[in-house]
Design an enzyme around this catalytic site. Structure first.
Site, mmCIF file in Angstrom:
data_model
loop_
_atom_site.group_PDB
_atom_site.id
_atom_site.type_symbol
_atom_site.label_atom_id
_atom_site.label_comp_id
_atom_site.label_asym_id
_atom_site.label_seq_id
_atom_site.Cartn_x
_atom_site.Cartn_y
_atom_site.Cartn_z
ATOM 1 N N GLN A 178 0.841 -1.200 0.000
ATOM 2 C CA GLN A 178 0.000 0.000 0.000
ATOM 3 C C GLN A 178 0.877 1.253 0.000
ATOM 4 O OE1 GLN A 178 -2.657 -0.564 3.322
ATOM 5 N NE2 GLN A 178 -3.874 -2.078 2.232
ATOM 6 N N ASP A 329 -1.846 -11.711 4.675
ATOM 7 C CA ASP A 329 -3.301 -11.666 4.891
ATOM 8 C C ASP A 329 -3.869 -13.023 5.316
ATOM 9 O OD1 ASP A 329 -3.378 -8.986 4.344
ATOM 10 O OD2 ASP A 329 -4.037 -9.214 2.273
ATOM 11 N N LYS A 356 -3.693 -4.075 11.026
ATOM 12 C CA LYS A 356 -4.585 -4.414 9.902
ATOM 13 C C LYS A 356 -6.005 -3.972 10.264
ATOM 14 C CE LYS A 356 -1.541 -6.236 7.134
ATOM 15 N NZ LYS A 356 -1.233 -5.577 5.860
HETATM 16 C C1 S3P Z 1 -2.631 -4.697 0.071
HETATM 17 C C2 S3P Z 1 -1.462 -4.757 0.745
HETATM 18 C C3 S3P Z 1 -1.310 -5.365 2.065
HETATM 19 C C4 S3P Z 1 -2.469 -6.298 2.379
HETATM 20 C C5 S3P Z 1 -3.776 -5.672 2.056
HETATM 21 C C6 S3P Z 1 -3.855 -5.321 0.587
HETATM 22 C C7 S3P Z 1 -2.662 -4.021 -1.242
HETATM 23 O O1 S3P Z 1 -1.282 -4.353 3.041
HETATM 24 O O2 S3P Z 1 -2.425 -6.657 3.739
HETATM 25 O O3 S3P Z 1 -4.834 -6.584 2.358
HETATM 26 O O4 S3P Z 1 -3.626 -4.212 -2.004
HETATM 27 O O5 S3P Z 1 -1.707 -3.291 -1.544
HETATM 28 P P1 S3P Z 1 0.100 -3.590 3.432
HETATM 29 O O6 S3P Z 1 0.565 -2.884 2.254
HETATM 30 O O7 S3P Z 1 -0.291 -2.673 4.545
HETATM 31 O O8 S3P Z 1 1.020 -4.678 3.881
#
Ligand code: S3P
Length: 446
Positions: A178, A329, A356
């Protein structure tokens, strides 16, 4: 809105073939890149989940024309990198961390200011991880104070600077797709190259899609660094259609259920198997699970396969480092499988779980204890003792977290009696057909 799910165990053998809703991560990105393209694009295979819908609604509010063509299919009139305009009100990202963080990166270079908010769970999630690099690029990102000093939380105010953003070299403390994606989206509009470095490789959908769109982006061989250099690029994204593969993070619950319920045999069709996401499959195999990929293929630059899974006795394992990130996840589900396994399991290097949709370390420990499982909670993980002498059916609070709710349901299928899971409405954020999918395989849920 709260809801309650009742799961009757022990389930008869689960059997059948089915598809799961589209990948949530890829769905957000496909819609964003559709909006930024230079023409009409069709995105198919979207999950129909609430999280992706939040990104669609936000882009609509920012002036993008998006029409629904049918279930999971959208037609998007791309308006180019400079085409977004200020929304009339705040952009409500609901429960979706990916929406708020990716949109922050998209909106940081804009000359107008945007306000981004979300539900009570999202408003408790840390946003300094995106604010810090975006501020270093010259963007305005402000948020609300909260429980941790020096941290910021939604609502966020993003963008509104007259100057072009600068390219930066940034080493992120957390492995986060993210954060990486927010920085790369902002980097499309920056005046020079941006290099994003992370401690372990997070999912790389954004990099793959940008490459597919002809954006000058390169990644180091170890996957830990991505460089986007917009100098000399015409800053136009082509209009491109996307077919979103099935979500491995949703399929995992069906594969986990099939693994636990004796005699089960399940095939999940068309699942995204990007190697930065397949930690769950590796862990399941290391635990003695019987899961295999059939009909492997490529779909828009993403590897896809059908996944066949048979029930198997499981044994404990260890998960740490890069594997933790590749299964991030699925860790609550893995903890549930570990509870039904012979011998202990350790999950380490997973402090990210604390921020999360819920504190997933605490929520997972509580869910396992409710079933009578011995579990030790650590700052960055869990130690699960393995199959208890006796499971008991449980009353579980999902803390509004879709993955905790679905993990509890899988656990309950292999336990005698009726388990009650509270606060399950958010299952619809990622896997709106979860209950019907399990019912189709023969489980009893209501
Ligand atoms: C996601 C990245 C992950 C994941 C989330 C979706 C994404 O989070 O846990 O469900 O779509 O980029 P983080 O980037 O915070 O690790």
């Amino acid at each position: 809105m709260s809801a309650r799910l009742i799961v009757r165990g022990r389930a008869r053998a689960l059997a059948g073939e089915l598809a799961v809703p589209g990948d949530k991560s890829i769905g957000h990105r496909a819609v964003i890149f559709g909006a930024l393209g230079g023409g009409r694009a069709i995105v198919q295979g979207l999950s129909g989940g609430e999280d992706n819908r939040r990104t669609v609604l936000a882009l609509t509010a920012l002036g993008v024309a998006i029409r629904e063509l049918g279930p999971g299919a959208l037609e998007i009139d791309g308006i180019g990198l400079d085409g977004l305009r200020a929304a009339a009100g705040a952009l409500d990202c609901g429960n979706s961390g990916t929406s708020i963080r990716l949109l922050s990166g998209l909106l940081a270079p804009q000359r107008f200011s945007s306000r981004l908010t979300g539900d009570e769970y999202l408003r408790a999630r840390p946003m300094m991880r995106v604010a810090e690099p975006l501020r270093l690029m010259g963007a305005i990102v402000d948020g609300a104070a909260g429980k941790k000093s020096g941290e910021i939380y939604p609502p966020l105010t993003v963008g509104g600077t007259a100057a072009r953003l600068h390219g930066i070299t940034y080493s992120s403390k957390v492995a986060s797709a993210q954060v990486k994606s927010a920085v790369l989206l902002a980097a499309l509009q920056a005046d020079g190259p941006t290099v994003f470095v992370e401690p372990e490789q997070s999912r790389d959908h954004t990099e793959r899609m940008l490459r597919h769109l002809g954006v000058p982006i390169s990644c180091s061989a170890d996957g830990l660094s991505a460089t986007l250099d917009p100098t000399g690029w015409d800053r136009r994204l082509p209009a491109r259609d996307w077919q979103v593969p099935g979500d491995l993070s949703s399929a995992a619950f069906l594969l986990g259920a099939a693994s636990l319920v004796p005699g089960s045999s399940v095939l999940v069709r068309g699942v995204g198997c990007n190697p930065t996401r397949t930690g769950f499959l590796d862990v399941l195999r290391a635990m003695g699970g019987r899961v295999e990929r059939v009909a492997e293929r490529d779909q828009g630059g993403e590897p896809v396969a059908d996944l066949r899974c048979f029930a198997a006795p499981l044994r404990g394992t260890e998960i740490a480092g890069a594997l933790t990130v590749r299964a991030i996840d699925e860790l609550p589900l893995i903890a549930v499988l570990a509870a039904h396994a012979d011998g202990p399991t350790e999950i380490r290097d997973a402090a990210e779980l604390r921020v999360k949709e819920s504190d997933r370390i605490a929520a997972t420990a509580a869910l396992l204890r409710a079933f009578g499982v011995e579990v030790e909670e650590r700052p960055d993980g869990l130690r699960i003792a393995g199959r208890p002498a006796r499971f008991r059916p449980a009353i579980v609070d999902s803390h509004g977290d879709h993955r905790i709710a679905m993990s509890a349901a899988v656990c309950a299928l292999a336990v005698d009696g009726e388990t009650c899971i509270d606060d399950t409405a958010n299952i619809a954020t990622s896997f709106p057909t979860f209950q019907s999918a399990l019912s189709q395989l023969g489980a009893q849920l209501s």
